[in-house]
Motif scaffolding. Structure first.
Motif, PDB file in Angstrom:
ATOM      1  N   SER A   5       0.844   4.170   1.221  1.00 24.16           N
ATOM      2  CA  SER A   5       0.646   5.210   2.607  1.00 24.16           C
ATOM      3  C   SER A   5       1.759   3.761   3.193  1.00 24.16           C
ATOM      4  CB  SER A   5      -0.844   4.805   3.401  1.00 24.16           C
ATOM      5  OG  SER A   5      -0.841   5.967   2.632  1.00 24.16           O
ATOM      6  N   GLY A  38       4.801   4.708   2.575  1.00 22.10           N
ATOM      7  CA  GLY A  38       5.794   5.746   2.795  1.00 22.10           C
ATOM      8  C   GLY A  38       6.581   5.812   4.453  1.00 22.10           C
ATOM      9  N   LEU A  39       5.872   4.911   5.225  1.00 18.58           N
ATOM     10  CA  LEU A  39       6.039   5.087   6.492  1.00 18.58           C
ATOM     11  C   LEU A  39       7.162   4.173   6.354  1.00 18.58           C
ATOM     12  CD1 LEU A  39       2.790   3.970   8.323  1.00 18.58           C
ATOM     13  CD2 LEU A  39       3.842   5.772   8.611  1.00 18.58           C
ATOM     14  N   HIS A  89       1.004  -1.323  -0.438  1.00 17.00           N
ATOM     15  CA  HIS A  89      -0.068   0.114  -0.020  1.00 17.00           C
ATOM     16  C   HIS A  89       1.225   1.307   0.232  1.00 17.00           C
ATOM     17  CE1 HIS A  89      -3.682  -1.847   0.217  1.00 17.00           C
ATOM     18  NE2 HIS A  89      -3.339  -2.795   1.227  1.00 17.00           N
ATOM     19  N   LEU A 139      -3.730   4.069  10.164  1.00 18.87           N
ATOM     20  CA  LEU A 139      -3.447   3.681   7.879  1.00 18.87           C
ATOM     21  C   LEU A 139      -4.124   2.497   7.495  1.00 18.87           C
ATOM     22  CD1 LEU A 139      -2.177   4.515   5.858  1.00 18.87           C
ATOM     23  CD2 LEU A 139      -0.141   3.531   6.348  1.00 18.87           C
ATOM     24  N   CYS A 163       6.252   6.022  13.703  1.00 17.73           N
ATOM     25  CA  CYS A 163       4.642   6.797  14.472  1.00 17.73           C
ATOM     26  C   CYS A 163       4.422   6.480  15.017  1.00 17.73           C
ATOM     27  CB  CYS A 163       4.378   6.566  12.312  1.00 17.73           C
ATOM     28  SG  CYS A 163       2.358   6.586  12.262  1.00 17.73           S
ATOM     29  N   SER A 173      -8.013   1.494   7.363  1.00 19.91           N
ATOM     30  CA  SER A 173      -8.231   1.731   6.518  1.00 19.91           C
ATOM     31  C   SER A 173      -7.951   1.282   5.055  1.00 19.91           C
ATOM     32  CB  SER A 173      -7.572   3.281   5.719  1.00 19.91           C
ATOM     33  OG  SER A 173      -6.478   3.549   5.739  1.00 19.91           O
ATOM     34  N   TYR A 174      -7.353   0.193   5.610  1.00 19.93           N
ATOM     35  CA  TYR A 174      -7.088  -0.467   3.707  1.00 19.93           C
ATOM     36  C   TYR A 174      -7.832  -2.481   4.237  1.00 19.93           C
ATOM     37  CZ  TYR A 174      -3.874   2.902   1.272  1.00 19.93           C
ATOM     38  OH  TYR A 174      -3.412   3.785   1.061  1.00 19.93           O
TER      39      TYR A 174
END
Length: 94
Positions: free
Chosen positions: A51, A54-55, A49, A84, A76, A87-88
């Motif tokens: 996001s 990005g992490l 994913h 996060l 984080c 949400s996926y």
């Protein structure tokens, strides 16, 4: 002496069982402070994913390939990380 030794062996075995990661998952340590990192077991499918990528980039910038805990460490807040992945539709266990 044998009783004490067997207790030590049993406690080491139980710690080892707790640290196992199921097939198709990866252990990730999440938190902003070194002392308060929490371990999550994440399905590998979540790693693709954007996001999460990005992490991972953020972790690479902060730690490079030298993670202080020895495992994959994500800098984080725990709530953001869980939100996060939820949400996926990724189910996360601790």
């Amino acid at each position: 002496m044998a009783i004490r030794l067997s207790r030590v062996i049993n406690s080491k075995q139980s710690q080892k069982q707790q640290s196992r990661v199921p097939k198709g998952h990866v252990a990730v340590y999440v938190g902003e402070e070194m002392e308060n990192k929490k371990r999550f077991v994440v399905p590998i499918s979540c790693l693709n994913h954007p996001s999460f990528q990005g992490l991972l980039s953020r972790a690479e910038e902060e730690f490079g390939f030298n993670h202080p805990i020895g495992g994959l460490t994500i800098p984080c807040r725990e709530e953001i990380f869980v939100g996060l992945l939820n949400s996926y539709g990724c189910i996360v266990s601790t």
